[in-house]
Design a protein around this motif. Sequence first.
Motif: not given
Length: 268
Positions: A52-53, A59-60, A91-92, A137-138
Amino acid sequence: MTTLTEAAPAAAAKHKAAGTTLPPARGQSFLKLVTIELRKSLDTRSGRVLVAAILLIALAAMTWQITHLSDDGGASFAGFLGAGSAGTMLILPVIGVMAMTSEWTQRTALTTFTLSPRRVRVQLAKFVSAIALSAVVMTAVVALAFGFTALAGAVTSHSTSYADLGGQLAGSYLTMALNVVMGAAFGAVIAQTAVAILVFFIAPTAWSLAGHALFKDNANYLDVFSAFGRIAERDLHGMVPETLTAIGVWVVLPTIVGLWLSSRREVK
């Protein structure tokens, strides 16, 4: 008495014959192991929060990008993908680290390796599951980039561009996979989540900062971040030996050492 004596061997023979008809035990398929490891990565609160982070940071970043488009430039897919991928790529790899260290930090190694004694096979399933989860996620980040590019074209006066779309995606996914494998390799070597994450971020960063001051251009042979950058750009700039050496030292070698150590680490 004679009847009982004769009946006992007959019953034993019948029981033995029935036992031989049982189907042989089937081993776990590699796909099953990967599925289990994927579920384990998302079953914990830390795993879900991490995913989620990553998405919230992407998104930000894209929101900031769409509100700061230059007047003389267009709204390009490459720009939004680059903005969203910056934090994502950072982070991934933690997904890979956590996948490899979870058995040891959560003290589930005894259960896991009792049910699946072939440790290297389990570790390889962890590598694959980490890459698969990171690819999902990517893909979400890529979808956000498409959405923000279209949104920019709809609500602003900027023209949209999807130039070199295939190359952008190929470079992003390949760099993502190498990053995650590198993180998983560090996790396999060290087996302690906090320490593995710390070493993963500090060691290559320290080399990229100090290497050029100490070894000049020869430092490129061990500068993995520059190698990742060239791969993401799909242009090795004539530095094929440097790129392959950096990947070999920081990705391939830790992976081999990590698998070897994991297969011999004491299970408590």
